[in-house]
Write a protein that holds these residues in place. Sequence first.
Motif, short mmCIF file in Angstrom:
data_model
loop_
_atom_site.label_atom_id
_atom_site.label_comp_id
_atom_site.label_asym_id
_atom_site.label_seq_id
_atom_site.Cartn_x
_atom_site.Cartn_y
_atom_site.Cartn_z
N TYR A 167 0.80 -1.21 0.00
CA TYR A 167 0.00 0.00 0.00
C TYR A 167 0.84 1.27 0.00
O TYR A 167 0.47 2.27 -0.62
CB TYR A 167 -0.94 0.00 1.22
N GLN A 168 1.98 1.27 0.69
CA GLN A 168 2.78 2.48 0.76
C GLN A 168 3.51 2.76 -0.56
O GLN A 168 3.46 3.85 -1.09
CB GLN A 168 3.81 2.40 1.90
N SER A 169 4.17 1.77 -1.10
CA SER A 169 4.97 1.97 -2.31
C SER A 169 4.18 1.81 -3.60
O SER A 169 4.62 2.22 -4.67
CB SER A 169 6.15 0.99 -2.32
N GLY A 170 3.00 1.20 -3.52
CA GLY A 170 2.20 0.98 -4.71
C GLY A 170 2.76 -0.08 -5.63
O GLY A 170 2.45 -0.11 -6.82
N GLN A 171 3.57 -1.01 -5.08
CA GLN A 171 4.22 -2.05 -5.87
C GLN A 171 3.49 -3.38 -5.70
O GLN A 171 2.98 -3.69 -4.63
CB GLN A 171 5.67 -2.24 -5.40
N ALA A 172 3.46 -4.16 -6.79
CA ALA A 172 3.03 -5.56 -6.70
C ALA A 172 4.28 -6.37 -6.40
O ALA A 172 5.20 -6.44 -7.22
CB ALA A 172 2.39 -6.01 -7.99
N VAL A 173 4.33 -6.96 -5.22
CA VAL A 173 5.53 -7.66 -4.76
C VAL A 173 5.27 -9.16 -4.78
O VAL A 173 4.32 -9.65 -4.17
CB VAL A 173 5.94 -7.22 -3.34
N THR A 174 6.12 -9.88 -5.49
CA THR A 174 6.04 -11.34 -5.53
C THR A 174 7.07 -11.92 -4.59
O THR A 174 8.28 -11.77 -4.79
CB THR A 174 6.28 -11.87 -6.96
N PHE A 175 6.60 -12.52 -3.51
CA PHE A 175 7.48 -13.18 -2.55
C PHE A 175 7.66 -14.63 -2.99
O PHE A 175 6.68 -15.35 -3.19
CB PHE A 175 6.86 -13.15 -1.15
N TYR A 176 8.90 -15.05 -3.16
CA TYR A 176 9.12 -16.41 -3.65
C TYR A 176 10.14 -17.15 -2.79
O TYR A 176 11.02 -16.56 -2.17
CB TYR A 176 9.57 -16.40 -5.11
N GLN A 177 9.98 -18.46 -2.76
CA GLN A 177 10.90 -19.35 -2.05
C GLN A 177 11.25 -20.49 -2.98
O GLN A 177 10.37 -21.10 -3.59
CB GLN A 177 10.24 -19.89 -0.77
N GLY A 178 12.53 -20.76 -3.13
CA GLY A 178 12.92 -21.83 -4.03
C GLY A 178 14.42 -22.00 -4.09
O GLY A 178 15.13 -21.71 -3.12
N ARG A 179 14.89 -22.49 -5.23
CA ARG A 179 16.31 -22.72 -5.42
C ARG A 179 17.10 -21.43 -5.27
O ARG A 179 16.66 -20.36 -5.67
CB ARG A 179 16.57 -23.33 -6.81
N HIS A 188 8.48 -2.31 -13.82
CA HIS A 188 7.67 -1.15 -13.46
C HIS A 188 6.55 -1.56 -12.50
O HIS A 188 5.68 -2.35 -12.84
CB HIS A 188 7.07 -0.51 -14.71
N ARG A 189 6.59 -1.03 -11.29
CA ARG A 189 5.59 -1.26 -10.25
C ARG A 189 5.43 -2.73 -9.85
O ARG A 189 4.39 -3.13 -9.33
CB ARG A 189 4.23 -0.68 -10.63
N ARG A 190 6.41 -3.55 -10.10
CA ARG A 190 6.37 -4.94 -9.67
C ARG A 190 7.78 -5.48 -9.55
O ARG A 190 8.64 -5.15 -10.36
CB ARG A 190 5.54 -5.80 -10.64
N HIS A 191 8.01 -6.27 -8.52
CA HIS A 191 9.32 -6.89 -8.36
C HIS A 191 9.20 -8.17 -7.55
O HIS A 191 8.19 -8.43 -6.89
CB HIS A 191 10.32 -5.92 -7.73
N GLY A 192 10.26 -8.96 -7.62
CA GLY A 192 10.30 -10.24 -6.90
C GLY A 192 11.28 -10.18 -5.75
O GLY A 192 12.36 -9.60 -5.88
N VAL A 193 10.90 -10.79 -4.63
CA VAL A 193 11.72 -10.78 -3.42
C VAL A 193 11.87 -12.21 -2.91
O VAL A 193 10.87 -12.88 -2.63
CB VAL A 193 11.09 -9.90 -2.33
N ALA A 194 13.10 -12.67 -2.78
CA ALA A 194 13.34 -14.00 -2.22
C ALA A 194 13.12 -13.96 -0.71
O ALA A 194 13.58 -13.04 -0.03
CB ALA A 194 14.77 -14.44 -2.53
N THR A 195 12.42 -14.94 -0.17
CA THR A 195 12.12 -14.96 1.25
C THR A 195 11.74 -16.38 1.66
O THR A 195 11.63 -17.28 0.83
CB THR A 195 10.96 -13.99 1.58
N ARG A 196 11.54 -16.58 2.94
CA ARG A 196 10.96 -17.82 3.44
C ARG A 196 9.47 -17.54 3.69
O ARG A 196 9.12 -16.74 4.55
CB ARG A 196 11.65 -18.27 4.73
N LEU A 197 8.61 -18.17 2.92
CA LEU A 197 7.19 -17.89 3.01
C LEU A 197 6.63 -18.28 4.38
O LEU A 197 7.02 -19.30 4.95
CB LEU A 197 6.43 -18.62 1.90
N ARG A 198 5.71 -17.47 4.86
CA ARG A 198 5.07 -17.75 6.14
C ARG A 198 3.62 -17.26 6.07
O ARG A 198 3.16 -16.75 5.06
CB ARG A 198 5.82 -17.08 7.29
N ILE A 199 2.91 -17.43 7.18
CA ILE A 199 1.48 -17.16 7.19
C ILE A 199 1.14 -15.72 6.82
O ILE A 199 0.13 -15.46 6.16
CB ILE A 199 0.89 -17.52 8.59
#
Length: 396
Positions: A167-179, A188-199
């Motif tokens: 909501y603050q940055s107006g970005q669509a953020v894709t949180f991903y966990q994998g290799r 533009h207005r979207r990016h991917g972030v590596a993380t450990r997915l949680r609830i």
Amino acid sequence: MKILEHSTVSPVVAQAPDSRTTGLILSGGGARAAYQVGVLAAIADLLPESADNPFPVIVGTSAGAINAVGLACGALDFQQSIRTLRSVWQSFSSDRVYRTDWFGVMRQAGRFVGQHLLGIGRGADPVALLDNAPLRELLLKELDFSGINLAVAKRKLHAVAVTAFAYQSGQAVTFYQGRGHIKPWQRHRRHGVATRLRIEHLMASSAIPLLFPPVRVDHEYFGDGAVRQAAPISPALHLGADKVLVIGVRNQSQEGRSIAMTSRPPSLAQIGGHLLNSTFIDNLESDLELLERLNTLGHELPESQRKQHLGLSPVDVLVISPSKKIDDIAARHRHQLPASLRLFLRGPGATRASGGGVLSYLLFERGYCNELIELGYQDAMAKKDELQAFLGISPS
């Protein structure tokens, strides 16, 4: 964007099953996501017993994110994970997703009016129209997030991702966990972030604006991932997929049918239904249309020019979407809505047949969900030959 698309299976699928990476895209849509479970159940029945997970890359948004992570958590036993997912949806009721008791509904409505209209308690934890605390409890009970790491380590899963809207940055953020070698991306207005997915990621991705409260993940508040998700297919490609199965949640064959005109003004429920459709569905359909055009363009060019000048490479996309209009199904089951919700939705017109659009997202009741599961199963079986070719399944 190195993507080409067509909605039918191309000859390239005849390659060895392990020569390409198949991605699964599960779109958002609240209770409509029950349809996805029916399609997945059909795929499980088409696979041989004890078959490996056919989707190394799994991407989900909103309620589709919950289904996606459910599959990823059980990727070591794909068919069992489908059975578990189907069992949960078949026994669904709205009170397992949000509070439906009179006290809970009235209290939440009072807090919503106080905070957002009267300014009482502003700055405290965000409040929405519905209290979805039961959904959090359900997910914590049903999901074992450690299964994702195990599946990745045993090479049964390449990556799983969920998308949420910041909501603050107006970005669509894709949180991903994998290799570990998957690189984050920035567009533009979207990016991917590596993380450990949680609830928190699931609660954020499924937080429909105004209906469910925003969720804080790290240092920012997030809401439903379908908001401003301009390219729903793109995350799967960033994660390594080069062919994609998309399970939609809207019937497209009836979009152009004639509509009876009326002089009545639209009800609030009708307006809300169109707003929800524009959030959850239109971006996916626009992305598919764009990919089809790119695919057509790419096939007209020699391969050397396609890669050198346009940076395009082919990505096959098979789409399975409802053969019936889900709004009409929801309208038939509107009597199943809890009495407390019927009171608040009667005024806006959601309890009338014309309000099926809004109901289709909120009606987490057994009869409605089971009909959607059965519809998804039958629609997938109607494309049995295409699915078997696309996934490299030998016909029995």
